[in-house]
Design a protein around this motif. Structure first.
Motif, PDB file in Angstrom:
ATOM      1  N   UNK A 183      -9.209  10.942  -4.275  1.00  0.00           N
ATOM      2  CA  UNK A 183      -9.262  11.771  -6.018  1.00  0.00           C
ATOM      3  C   UNK A 183      -7.794  10.693  -6.335  1.00  0.00           C
ATOM      4  N   UNK A 184      -7.025   9.861  -5.246  1.00  0.00           N
ATOM      5  CA  UNK A 184      -6.280   8.760  -5.722  1.00  0.00           C
ATOM      6  C   UNK A 184      -6.956   7.826  -6.037  1.00  0.00           C
ATOM      7  N   UNK A 185      -8.507   7.604  -4.931  1.00  0.00           N
ATOM      8  CA  UNK A 185      -8.814   5.916  -4.744  1.00  0.00           C
ATOM      9  C   UNK A 185      -9.418   5.922  -6.164  1.00  0.00           C
ATOM     10  N   UNK A 186      -9.822   6.941  -7.221  1.00  0.00           N
ATOM     11  CA  UNK A 186     -10.649   6.969  -8.176  1.00  0.00           C
ATOM     12  C   UNK A 186      -9.337   6.484  -9.831  1.00  0.00           C
ATOM     13  N   UNK A 187      -8.166   6.435  -9.318  1.00  0.00           N
ATOM     14  CA  UNK A 187      -7.422   6.678  -9.805  1.00  0.00           C
ATOM     15  C   UNK A 187      -6.980   5.013 -10.631  1.00  0.00           C
ATOM     16  N   UNK A 188      -7.397   4.226 -11.316  1.00  0.00           N
ATOM     17  CA  UNK A 188      -6.994   2.463 -11.545  1.00  0.00           C
ATOM     18  C   UNK A 188      -5.605   1.926 -11.178  1.00  0.00           C
ATOM     19  N   UNK A 189      -5.263   3.341 -12.300  1.00  0.00           N
ATOM     20  CA  UNK A 189      -3.292   3.202 -12.137  1.00  0.00           C
ATOM     21  C   UNK A 189      -2.461   3.182 -10.969  1.00  0.00           C
ATOM     22  N   UNK A 190      -3.647   3.723  -9.904  1.00  0.00           N
ATOM     23  CA  UNK A 190      -2.331   3.325  -8.380  1.00  0.00           C
ATOM     24  C   UNK A 190      -2.881   2.214  -7.513  1.00  0.00           C
ATOM     25  N   UNK A 191      -2.845   1.516  -7.149  1.00  0.00           N
ATOM     26  CA  UNK A 191      -2.664   0.220  -6.720  1.00  0.00           C
ATOM     27  C   UNK A 191      -3.107   1.012  -5.007  1.00  0.00           C
ATOM     28  N   UNK A 192      -2.161   1.772  -4.613  1.00  0.00           N
ATOM     29  CA  UNK A 192      -2.471   2.848  -2.948  1.00  0.00           C
ATOM     30  C   UNK A 192      -1.565   3.565  -3.025  1.00  0.00           C
ATOM     31  N   UNK A 193      -2.270   4.414  -1.501  1.00  0.00           N
ATOM     32  CA  UNK A 193      -1.051   5.781  -1.887  1.00  0.00           C
ATOM     33  C   UNK A 193      -0.954   5.344  -0.239  1.00  0.00           C
ATOM     34  N   UNK A 194      -0.344   6.248   0.060  1.00  0.00           N
ATOM     35  CA  UNK A 194       0.069   6.565   1.547  1.00  0.00           C
ATOM     36  C   UNK A 194      -0.727   6.779   2.872  1.00  0.00           C
ATOM     37  N   UNK A 195      -1.535   7.924   2.373  1.00  0.00           N
ATOM     38  CA  UNK A 195      -3.086   7.837   3.168  1.00  0.00           C
ATOM     39  C   UNK A 195      -4.002   7.605   4.140  1.00  0.00           C
ATOM     40  N   UNK A 196      -3.828   6.981   5.300  1.00  0.00           N
ATOM     41  CA  UNK A 196      -4.639   6.234   5.993  1.00  0.00           C
ATOM     42  C   UNK A 196      -4.644   7.304   7.043  1.00  0.00           C
ATOM     43  N   UNK A 197      -7.034   7.538   6.589  1.00  0.00           N
ATOM     44  CA  UNK A 197      -7.537   7.438   7.128  1.00  0.00           C
ATOM     45  C   UNK A 197      -7.409   6.595   8.753  1.00  0.00           C
ATOM     46  N   UNK A 198      -8.150   7.503   9.875  1.00  0.00           N
ATOM     47  CA  UNK A 198      -8.084   7.301  10.989  1.00  0.00           C
ATOM     48  C   UNK A 198      -9.305   6.181  11.247  1.00  0.00           C
ATOM     49  N   UNK A 199      -8.110   4.608  11.562  1.00  0.00           N
ATOM     50  CA  UNK A 199      -9.362   3.559  11.985  1.00  0.00           C
ATOM     51  C   UNK A 199     -10.143   3.500  12.936  1.00  0.00           C
ATOM     52  N   UNK A 200     -11.212   2.729  12.899  1.00  0.00           N
ATOM     53  CA  UNK A 200     -11.641   2.605  13.447  1.00  0.00           C
ATOM     54  C   UNK A 200     -11.397   2.580  15.175  1.00  0.00           C
ATOM     55  N   UNK A 201     -10.540   1.561  15.327  1.00  0.00           N
ATOM     56  CA  UNK A 201     -10.130   1.211  16.549  1.00  0.00           C
ATOM     57  C   UNK A 201      -8.858   1.598  16.219  1.00  0.00           C
ATOM     58  N   UNK A 202      -8.163   2.705  16.450  1.00  0.00           N
ATOM     59  CA  UNK A 202      -6.845   2.735  15.827  1.00  0.00           C
ATOM     60  C   UNK A 202      -6.316   3.576  17.479  1.00  0.00           C
ATOM     61  N   UNK A 203      -4.514   3.405  17.836  1.00  0.00           N
ATOM     62  CA  UNK A 203      -4.057   3.640  18.988  1.00  0.00           C
ATOM     63  C   UNK A 203      -2.936   3.839  18.402  1.00  0.00           C
ATOM     64  N   UNK A 204      -2.260   5.042  19.021  1.00  0.00           N
ATOM     65  CA  UNK A 204      -0.529   5.093  18.802  1.00  0.00           C
ATOM     66  C   UNK A 204       0.452   5.565  19.672  1.00  0.00           C
ATOM     67  N   UNK A 205       0.900   4.743  19.624  1.00  0.00           N
ATOM     68  CA  UNK A 205       1.859   4.949  21.053  1.00  0.00           C
ATOM     69  C   UNK A 205       3.468   5.812  20.511  1.00  0.00           C
ATOM     70  N   UNK A 206       3.228   6.822  20.935  1.00  0.00           N
ATOM     71  CA  UNK A 206       4.185   7.920  20.700  1.00  0.00           C
ATOM     72  C   UNK A 206       5.846   7.513  21.513  1.00  0.00           C
ATOM     73  N   UNK A 207       7.024   7.565  21.213  1.00  0.00           N
ATOM     74  CA  UNK A 207       7.958   6.994  22.065  1.00  0.00           C
ATOM     75  C   UNK A 207       8.701   8.149  22.150  1.00  0.00           C
ATOM     76  N   UNK A 208       9.144   8.467  23.505  1.00  0.00           N
ATOM     77  CA  UNK A 208       9.490   9.944  23.909  1.00  0.00           C
ATOM     78  C   UNK A 208      10.966   9.636  24.625  1.00  0.00           C
TER      79      UNK A 208
END
Length: 208
Positions: A183-208
């Motif tokens: 829905x946000x991608x359809x709005x021309x006035x929105x340059x970008x939103x903070x929802x990032x879909x999972x990338x094809x090669x995505x890793x998450x490093x979690x610090x504990x």
């Protein structure tokens, strides 16, 4: 109780080890990346070519001796490393707390390998609002009206983005992040939103 600083440093230092000499590296923005930059500089890699997603990252990276160049001569990155505000179990992310999510998304999509570095407090069972937005100044009131049909929009009292966009936060239902992102991608006035879909090669490093 979580030692957030130590957790961020642990994730950043682990991610820095993934970078190899000669690679083209995208550098994100935010408090966890602030730990990444000195860890990467300490590796002593002499032929990496870096691009930065914000002036503050570029400034810090240069001060540490990293080679940073404009993102106009490279058509692809080998790896991009960035933080996140939220990480869901299915790999969806919320980013943009620092207001650089347009450039962060451009860099992430250009990378063959996208590495997300977070402390354990950023790992969530499900995404929650707000979702950061970057809005074009032209037709702002019309854009706010359209985005307002999705939820409450709050303009931040903050400087514009590096590309002149206005930063806002959308308080809306994010139970289906793919649908909201569409829905946000359809709005021309929105340059970008903070929802990032999972990338094809995505890793998450979690610090504990």
């Amino acid at each position: 109780m979580i030692d957030v600083g130590a957790a961020k440093r642990a994730a950043a230092e682990q991610a820095a080890e993934l970078v190899q000499d000669g690679q083209r590296v995208g550098l994100g923005t935010g408090s966890t990346v602030e730990f990444l930059l000195p860890a990467l500089a300490a590796r002593g890699l002499t032929t990496i070519r870096c691009v930065a997603t914000s002036p503050q990252t570029e400034r810090q990276a240069r001060e540490l001796g990293l080679h940073v160049e404009p993102f106009d001569a490279l058509d692809r990155l080998d790896v991009a490393i960035d933080g996140a505000d939220q990480v869901a179990p299915d790999g969806w992310l919320v980013k943009g707390g620092g207001g650089a999510h347009l450039r962060e998304k451009v860099v992430a999509q250009a990378a063959a390998h996208f590495v997300v570095i977070v402390d354990e407090s950023k790992v969530v069972d499900a995404l929650t609002p707000p979702v950061p937005l970057e809005l074009r100044p032209y037709g702002l009131q019309a854009t706010l009206h359209l985005v307002g049909e999705l939820g409450k929009v709050v303009l931040r009292d903050a400087p514009t983005s590096p590309d002149g966009g206005l930063i806002a936060d959308l308080h809306a239902d994010v139970a289906d992040p793919a649908a909201l992102a569409a829905r946000l991608d359809e709005l021309a006035g929105v340059s970008a939103h903070g929802l990032f879909a999972p990338a094809p090669r995505q890793d998450v490093v979690v610090g504990r």
